[in-house]
Design a protein around this motif. Structure first.
Motif: not given
Length: 71
Positions: A68, A47-49, A40-41, A71, A33, A43-45
């Motif tokens: 959001n 959406q992944i979660a 990786t920066e 976060l 990573l 990436l839509d965290v």
């Protein structure tokens, strides 16, 4: 009684080995990573979660929907 002690020691060795290897795998993943930091920066965290949580009903119960504010 000796058999119980042997089983306990074997379980302890297995637990120690797993802990050591999991740490190594975790470190390897972190290294990858970090190497691909720019990728990786972006990436839509969230959406992944949510995709991860939505794959299984039990996951959805445990994790819910991420926003959001999480976060």
């Amino acid at each position: 009684m000796l058999a119980v002690k042997d089983l306990f020691l074997a379980a302890h060795r297995l637990k120690k080995w797993l802990r050591s290897n999991m740490k190594q795998q975790w470190f390897s993943n972190l290294t990858v990573l970090n190497y691909h930091k720019k990728l990786t920066e972006s990436l839509d965290v969230i959406q992944i979660a949510n995709t991860f949580a939505g794959q299984d009903e039990n996951r959805m119960k445990n994790f819910g929907i991420f926003t959001n504010a999480d976060l």
